[in-house]
Design an enzyme around this catalytic site. Structure first.
Site, PDB file in Angstrom:
ATOM      1  N   GLU A 221       0.729  -1.089   0.033  1.00 40.17           N
ATOM      2  CA  GLU A 221      -0.064  -0.143  -0.160  1.00 40.17           C
ATOM      3  C   GLU A 221       0.903   1.254  -0.066  1.00 40.17           C
ATOM      4  O   GLU A 221       0.467   2.245  -0.654  1.00 40.17           O
ATOM      5  CB  GLU A 221      -0.827   0.009   1.211  1.00 40.17           C
ATOM      6  CG  GLU A 221      -1.888  -1.156   1.422  1.00 40.17           C
ATOM      7  CD  GLU A 221      -1.119  -2.363   2.217  1.00 40.17           C
ATOM      8  OE1 GLU A 221      -2.022  -2.704   2.900  1.00 40.17           O
ATOM      9  OE2 GLU A 221      -0.252  -2.692   1.995  1.00 40.17           O
TER      10      GLU A 221
ATOM     11  N   CYS B 231      -0.206   0.508   7.605  1.00 36.67           N
ATOM     12  CA  CYS B 231      -0.572   0.863   6.418  1.00 36.67           C
ATOM     13  C   CYS B 231      -2.118   1.263   6.272  1.00 36.67           C
ATOM     14  O   CYS B 231      -2.548   2.181   5.550  1.00 36.67           O
ATOM     15  CB  CYS B 231      -0.754  -0.362   5.362  1.00 36.67           C
ATOM     16  SG  CYS B 231       1.042  -0.926   5.095  1.00 36.67           S
TER      17      CYS B 231
ATOM     18  N   ARG C 242      13.000 -24.817  -4.160  1.00 37.67           N
ATOM     19  CA  ARG C 242      13.732 -24.637  -3.151  1.00 37.67           C
ATOM     20  C   ARG C 242      13.772 -23.146  -2.875  1.00 37.67           C
ATOM     21  O   ARG C 242      13.768 -22.495  -1.852  1.00 37.67           O
ATOM     22  CB  ARG C 242      15.489 -24.855  -3.447  1.00 37.67           C
ATOM     23  CG  ARG C 242      15.572 -26.441  -3.259  1.00 37.67           C
ATOM     24  CD  ARG C 242      16.886 -26.643  -3.551  1.00 37.67           C
ATOM     25  NE  ARG C 242      17.202 -28.136  -3.173  1.00 37.67           N
ATOM     26  CZ  ARG C 242      18.533 -28.860  -3.347  1.00 37.67           C
ATOM     27  NH1 ARG C 242      19.675 -27.901  -3.622  1.00 37.67           N
ATOM     28  NH2 ARG C 242      18.670 -30.124  -3.219  1.00 37.67           N
TER      29      ARG C 242
ATOM     30  N   THR D 288      20.018 -38.955   4.481  1.00 34.88           N
ATOM     31  CA  THR D 288      20.263 -38.549   3.402  1.00 34.88           C
ATOM     32  C   THR D 288      21.430 -38.004   3.224  1.00 34.88           C
ATOM     33  O   THR D 288      22.324 -37.809   2.241  1.00 34.88           O
ATOM     34  CB  THR D 288      19.038 -37.391   2.805  1.00 34.88           C
ATOM     35  OG1 THR D 288      17.953 -38.218   2.850  1.00 34.88           O
ATOM     36  CG2 THR D 288      19.371 -36.780   1.589  1.00 34.88           C
TER      37      THR D 288
ATOM     38  N   LEU E 299      21.931 -28.549  -0.494  1.00 40.90           N
ATOM     39  CA  LEU E 299      20.458 -28.090  -0.132  1.00 40.90           C
ATOM     40  C   LEU E 299      20.664 -26.687  -0.197  1.00 40.90           C
ATOM     41  O   LEU E 299      19.867 -25.876   0.581  1.00 40.90           O
ATOM     42  CB  LEU E 299      19.975 -28.521   1.360  1.00 40.90           C
ATOM     43  CG  LEU E 299      19.931 -29.974   1.623  1.00 40.90           C
ATOM     44  CD1 LEU E 299      19.324 -30.123   3.001  1.00 40.90           C
ATOM     45  CD2 LEU E 299      19.179 -30.756   0.564  1.00 40.90           C
TER      46      LEU E 299
ATOM     47  N   GLY F  44      14.579 -39.249   2.472  1.00 39.56           N
ATOM     48  CA  GLY F  44      14.438 -40.517   2.218  1.00 39.56           C
ATOM     49  C   GLY F  44      12.983 -41.082   2.774  1.00 39.56           C
ATOM     50  O   GLY F  44      12.142 -40.436   3.043  1.00 39.56           O
TER      51      GLY F  44
ATOM     52  N   THR G 165      11.966 -43.215   5.086  1.00 30.49           N
ATOM     53  CA  THR G 165      11.529 -43.152   6.221  1.00 30.49           C
ATOM     54  C   THR G 165      11.157 -41.792   7.003  1.00 30.49           C
ATOM     55  O   THR G 165      10.029 -41.915   7.627  1.00 30.49           O
ATOM     56  CB  THR G 165      12.860 -43.663   7.080  1.00 30.49           C
ATOM     57  OG1 THR G 165      13.281 -44.959   6.604  1.00 30.49           O
ATOM     58  CG2 THR G 165      12.604 -43.850   8.600  1.00 30.49           C
TER      59      THR G 165
END
Length: 373
Positions: free
Chosen positions: A61, A93, A193, A205, A213, A301, A303
């Site tokens: 705004e 705002c 990502r 992993t 990552l 993974g 699990t």
């Protein structure tokens, strides 16, 4: 619905659609704030527009008011989220719109933030400004699904990304998995990502793939927080993801020596024990909400992925299916309890289906935030 009339014209829809397009410009930058766009109209002509670009910077705004050069008196404002009524990183705002002398404010959705939650609209109405809400509300909510989730459920919106063969396998029996899907699918995964506030994985992993990552193959102005679930603090201090950027490690054991060595690498270790020596996943998500994390992308993974689904903590599945078969002995997508009745199957809502290079991307939701309204 607030206001004197619940009926919106085709012109109203067109201007709000413009505001939503502006809000989309903040998809990768506004976190932890919501994505908001604003269009100011006078005599059926846009005299100012803007969007919220980054936390701590002016809201949509304010940017739109700046663009009007002080000519917003008696104008109509179309904004995708209720104007704020409190002092946060920036002034309210709603007061800025009142000071500008606008005549009418059309809001896509009310703000789920308890600090606002209708008070912005009320402040406007108290000064005689006409206020209406609910125009293209569904689209505005979808744009800010993570922010809404954090405010309403006190946990982020969680997406689980899986790369698999057509027969639903994510790795060979020996663990080899790079690469099942195409380069185009992996590039699309980096866009996910960049969209996310945090990327979550498990120590299995990290030990197997040693991932970074990070967002590397698409342009981004920020890197997501990296989050590792490591119940026994087994992660190596040489793991790639510990080099550069913020990392949170959740563990179930109190090992001061290991904790100190990881924190010397710049990671923050949080001890959060649950049942059976595992990390308490429900408390973990609440803690991420405390850290103002709106959207989490899970890359893990079978699990950990299965455990998150079992706990009801996955909101959305994004599966990239490659045109190949890996066979029965290969590893499956999700480690879930055996079902004995088809009536116990987990139902999903298919929301998107498209080709990404040679792969198929399937998007499905486990739940909707409508039940929390």
């Amino acid at each position: 619905m607030l206001g004197d009339s619940p009926i919106f014209s085709s012109t109203d829809y067109a201007f709000m659609a413009q505001a939503l397009k502006l809000a989309e410009k903040g998809l990768y930058t506004t976190s932890p704030n919501p994505r908001v766009g604003c269009v100011i109209v006078k005599n059926n002509r846009v005299i100012g527009s803007g969007w919220h670009e980054r936390a701590g910077q002016p809201h949509a705004e304010i940017n739109a008011l700046y663009a009007t050069d002080g000519t917003a008196e008696n104008a109509t404002v179309y904004v995708t989220l209720e104007p704020c009524s409190h002092y946060g990183r920036t002034p309210p705002c709603a007061q800025a719109l009142i000071n500008a002398g606008v005549a009418k404010v059309v809001i896509a959705m009310l703000d789920p933030n308890p600090l606002v939650a209708g008070s912005g609209a009320a402040m406007l109405r108290q000064t005689g400004i006409m206020v209406q809400s609910g125009l293209l509300e569904e689209q505005a909510r979808a744009l800010n699904i993570g922010f809404v989730s954090r405010m309403v459920r006190h946990r982020p919106w969680v997406r689980l990304k899986i790369a698999a063969s057509l027969d639903g396998k994510i790795a060979l029996e020996n663990g080899e998995s790079q690469w099942i899907t195409s380069k185009a699918a992996r590039l699309d995964g980096h866009r996910l990502r960049a969209l996310s506030c945090a990327i979550l994985t498990g120590v299995g992993t990290v030990k197997k793939d040693d991932p970074q990552l990070t967002v590397r193959h698409v342009e981004t102005s920020r890197q997501p927080l990296r989050v590792v679930i490591d119940s026994r603090l087994e992660i190596s201090t040489n793991a790639k993801l510990l080099h550069g950027g913020k990392v949170l490690i959740f563990s179930a054991v109190q090992d001061e020596n290991r904790k100190k060595s990881l924190e010397e690498k710049g990671a923050k270790v949080i001890i959060m024990p649950g049942v059976g020596g595992k990390v308490n996943l429900i408390q973990l998500m609440a803690k991420l909400a405390d850290f103002e994390i709106n959207e989490v992308l899970v890359e893990a993974g079978s699990t950990l992925a299965g455990a998150l689904v079992q706990e009801g903590l996955v909101d959305e599945l994004i599966i990239y299916l490659a045109p190949c078969l890996l066979g029965d002995k290969a590893q499956g997508m999700l480690n879930l309890p055996i079902l004995t009745k088809l009536s116990d199957k987990r139902k999903l809502e298919l929301t998107d289906f498209r080709m990404i290079g040679q792969d198929i991307r399937v998007t499905a939701k486990f739940s909707s935030l409508e039940q929390y309204d």
